[in-house]
Write a protein that holds these residues in place. Sequence first.
Motif, PDB file in Angstrom:
ATOM      1  N   GLY A 131       0.779  -1.224   0.000  1.00 48.29           N
ATOM      2  CA  GLY A 131       0.000   0.000   0.000  1.00 48.29           C
ATOM      3  C   GLY A 131       0.809   1.271   0.000  1.00 48.29           C
ATOM      4  N   GLU A 163       0.802  -2.544   6.928  1.00 50.60           N
ATOM      5  CA  GLU A 163       0.069  -2.407   5.664  1.00 50.60           C
ATOM      6  C   GLU A 163      -0.691  -1.083   5.660  1.00 50.60           C
ATOM      7  OE1 GLU A 163      -3.301  -4.697   2.906  1.00 50.60           O
ATOM      8  OE2 GLU A 163      -2.688  -5.530   4.844  1.00 50.60           O
ATOM      9  N   ILE A 164      -0.720  -0.462   4.485  1.00 45.36           N
ATOM     10  CA  ILE A 164      -1.518   0.748   4.293  1.00 45.36           C
ATOM     11  C   ILE A 164      -2.747   0.366   3.483  1.00 45.36           C
ATOM     12  CG2 ILE A 164      -1.556   3.104   3.396  1.00 45.36           C
ATOM     13  CD1 ILE A 164       1.477   3.157   3.654  1.00 45.36           C
ATOM     14  N   LYS A 165      -3.894   0.569   4.076  1.00 43.42           N
ATOM     15  CA  LYS A 165      -5.143   0.201   3.436  1.00 43.42           C
ATOM     16  C   LYS A 165      -5.612   1.309   2.494  1.00 43.42           C
ATOM     17  CE  LYS A 165      -5.881  -3.722   5.659  1.00 43.42           C
ATOM     18  NZ  LYS A 165      -6.014  -5.022   4.965  1.00 43.42           N
ATOM     19  N   GLY A 166      -6.354   0.909   1.466  1.00 47.00           N
ATOM     20  CA  GLY A 166      -6.859   1.897   0.535  1.00 47.00           C
ATOM     21  C   GLY A 166      -8.102   1.439  -0.188  1.00 47.00           C
ATOM     22  N   ARG A 167      -8.764   2.403  -0.821  1.00 45.03           N
ATOM     23  CA  ARG A 167      -9.934   2.128  -1.649  1.00 45.03           C
ATOM     24  C   ARG A 167      -9.887   3.051  -2.850  1.00 45.03           C
ATOM     25  NH1 ARG A 167     -14.233   3.728   1.508  1.00 45.03           N
ATOM     26  NH2 ARG A 167     -13.949   1.835   2.762  1.00 45.03           N
ATOM     27  N   VAL A 213      -5.642   6.288   0.190  1.00 45.87           N
ATOM     28  CA  VAL A 213      -5.438   5.810   1.556  1.00 45.87           C
ATOM     29  C   VAL A 213      -6.729   5.893   2.354  1.00 45.87           C
ATOM     30  CG1 VAL A 213      -4.304   6.335   3.757  1.00 45.87           C
ATOM     31  CG2 VAL A 213      -2.983   6.359   1.643  1.00 45.87           C
ATOM     32  N   THR A 214      -6.998   4.807   3.101  1.00 48.78           N
ATOM     33  CA  THR A 214      -8.139   4.822   4.020  1.00 48.78           C
ATOM     34  C   THR A 214      -7.735   4.476   5.455  1.00 48.78           C
ATOM     35  OG1 THR A 214      -8.653   2.503   3.499  1.00 48.78           O
ATOM     36  CG2 THR A 214      -9.771   4.212   2.195  1.00 48.78           C
ATOM     37  N   VAL A 272      -4.346   2.452   8.202  1.00 46.99           N
ATOM     38  CA  VAL A 272      -3.114   1.665   8.347  1.00 46.99           C
ATOM     39  C   VAL A 272      -3.349   0.517   9.316  1.00 46.99           C
ATOM     40  CG1 VAL A 272      -1.568   3.596   7.840  1.00 46.99           C
ATOM     41  CG2 VAL A 272      -2.275   3.190  10.195  1.00 46.99           C
ATOM     42  N   GLU A 273      -2.699  -0.608   9.020  1.00 44.83           N
ATOM     43  CA  GLU A 273      -2.665  -1.758   9.913  1.00 44.83           C
ATOM     44  C   GLU A 273      -1.338  -1.712  10.661  1.00 44.83           C
ATOM     45  OE1 GLU A 273      -4.740  -4.231  10.580  1.00 44.83           O
ATOM     46  OE2 GLU A 273      -6.355  -3.772   9.148  1.00 44.83           O
ATOM     47  N   PRO A 287      -5.929  -1.020  14.312  1.00 45.54           N
ATOM     48  CA  PRO A 287      -5.803  -0.251  13.061  1.00 45.54           C
ATOM     49  C   PRO A 287      -6.283   1.194  13.248  1.00 45.54           C
ATOM     50  CG  PRO A 287      -6.879  -2.356  12.673  1.00 45.54           C
ATOM     51  CD  PRO A 287      -6.823  -2.174  14.165  1.00 45.54           C
ATOM     52  N   SER A 311      -7.922   4.539  11.053  1.00 39.92           N
ATOM     53  CA  SER A 311      -8.502   5.107   9.831  1.00 39.92           C
ATOM     54  C   SER A 311      -7.897   6.490   9.597  1.00 39.92           C
ATOM     55  CB  SER A 311     -10.020   5.217   9.956  1.00 39.92           C
ATOM     56  OG  SER A 311     -10.611   3.946  10.088  1.00 39.92           O
TER      57      SER A 311
END
Length: 632
Positions: free
Chosen positions: A121, A213-217, A221-222, A224-225, A231, A233
């Motif tokens: 991510g 991990e960097i979360k996204g949609r 970016v949405t 981070v884990e 986590p 937001s």
Amino acid sequence: MLEYGGPLYLIIGNGIAGITAAEVLHREDPTASIAILSEDIRPTYYRPALKDYLRGTLSEEKLFMHSDAFYQERQIELQQGCVVRVKPAQHRVVLDNGSEIGYQKLLLACGAHPTRLTCAGNELEGVATLYSIDDYQSILRRLEKVRHAVVYGSDPLAIDTVEALRKRKITVTHILPSSLLWPDMLDATASDLILQRERRDGVNVRLEEDIVEIKGRRGRVTGVELARSTPISCELVIVANGFEANCEWIRQSGIACGKGVRVNARMQTGAPDIYAAGDVVEIIDASTGRARILAQWYPALQQARVAALSMLGRSDVALSDTYYYASFLYGVEFAAIGVTRLARTQGVQEVLAEPKAGEYRKLLLQQGLPLGVLAIGNRKGIMDIKRAMDHRVDLSPVQDQIFSADFRLGDWLDQQGVPPLFAPARKREEKRKHGQTASLMPVPERDTRSASSPLTAWLVAQGEVADIVDTEKLYLSQKEAFVVGREPDVTLMIDRGTISRFHAEIRFANGVYLLKDLESTNGTFVNGQRLPVGAAYILKDRDVLSFGSNTRFIFRQSWKDQQAVEPVQQGKLTGGRGMRAAHFLTEASPTVQIKAVTGQLPVPELLICPHCGIANTRFARFCASCSKTLTV
């Protein structure tokens, strides 16, 4: 365009190291051909001020140190280009388009790049690093849509970024991969003092944590884990956890590199006629032997000056391995010199100041010799400790008094015959003979007066700036200009945003001291009145001088062999028109009111206004201050 044969001096990089070296080369050798090759050909900008740009307190145009005309006026050719290889044996560099440029002396000042995360991510929109003005502009464009930001890192850049985002009312989580802030410099007590300020400002601080991990949609970016906690937001992730030197192509050219380019004390690399300075250079910690990239503004300035003088053939210059840092960490003044973190082994002793709210000061000694000092919340006296460090003075006789309010280390060093910390500009040749290098905030010592000029003059710092200058009297020379500014080459360097690079100067002429503003941005003031640009003011005893805002001094002068007048008492207004200052001299000083030299005088090239006393150029018809007619 550059000729194929190339310039005498070729510099790779247009950052502070590159432009400083170019200035020194031009000053010392005005006829030499100097060229700068850089991917970014905008004028050099003031990187320490980028944090103020991010927080919205400084406009973009004020970031730049020079105009385009700066290069033309000094015959410095600035050309855009990306160097991919050096041919040391042929004295040539190769550009990415295949062209080559020759040189006689080469300076590598190509900087560094920020360390990035390697987790999944990290390529999402909204993951940012900070180094260049473009990086900051990219973040500023996103801030309107950011409610929660994550800042990852332990370095000062991370601290500055967290503070800037909070000033913009953005919710911030600060993730540190270690248990300490800036572990190379701060110990547990110092780190906790700064982290507590973050927490009180509403920052969520998580120690010894990592982003896995960097979360996204939809590519953005949405959240981070994290490795050890829940986590988060967020809409923005800023990585500010160190830098890596831009040296891979240099390494492939056969020039010795570790974490950065390896150099000696004269900033020479292992290749003939090739030098390096700034963030691209590897520094070896003298106490630990560990290699690191400093990525600090003023060390880069110092390295560049030494490199330029070495390129000019000077063999009597060398870089000091004792660096001085001064800044603010989350609004708290900070300074450090030398080694500040070392195990209590091998005779290393810690001397701590008496605990006070918001303050922490520590001195490290080894067999009585100072190794380093750390000061948070109170920097007073730190430059006297550097003086002792530079001259290897045994402080064991006074170590218990070092941080006492009623003890002045500078006076004690004077009594021991220890030389001043900074040699004045007029003794530059003597300084060269002894191989000394320039330092920050040069403070001149007492000038040698001739029998025909018995006038002595000095400045006394007032208020907050007294802690920065940290000397009781700044003596003025009758031979050279006393220049105030933000550049290392000036007589008195003050690192404040309100101070211009070359702000003002004081010169001695025809028996008087003249103050002139050097077209500074924020002005030069005498007793609360701003000096007009181009005008010179005859200083009078006890005039209050202000450079920019909140940088005040009192001008004092005395004649030899005359009795002192009554000293100025604290809070008492006893001299100078419209004098207003929070602090005044409280000790007797050999001072008299100099009425004979404050009237009209035949100063060369100047016309003194009979109405207000301001000095104007000899071609002026109207006074630059009061606009009244001048009579010749």
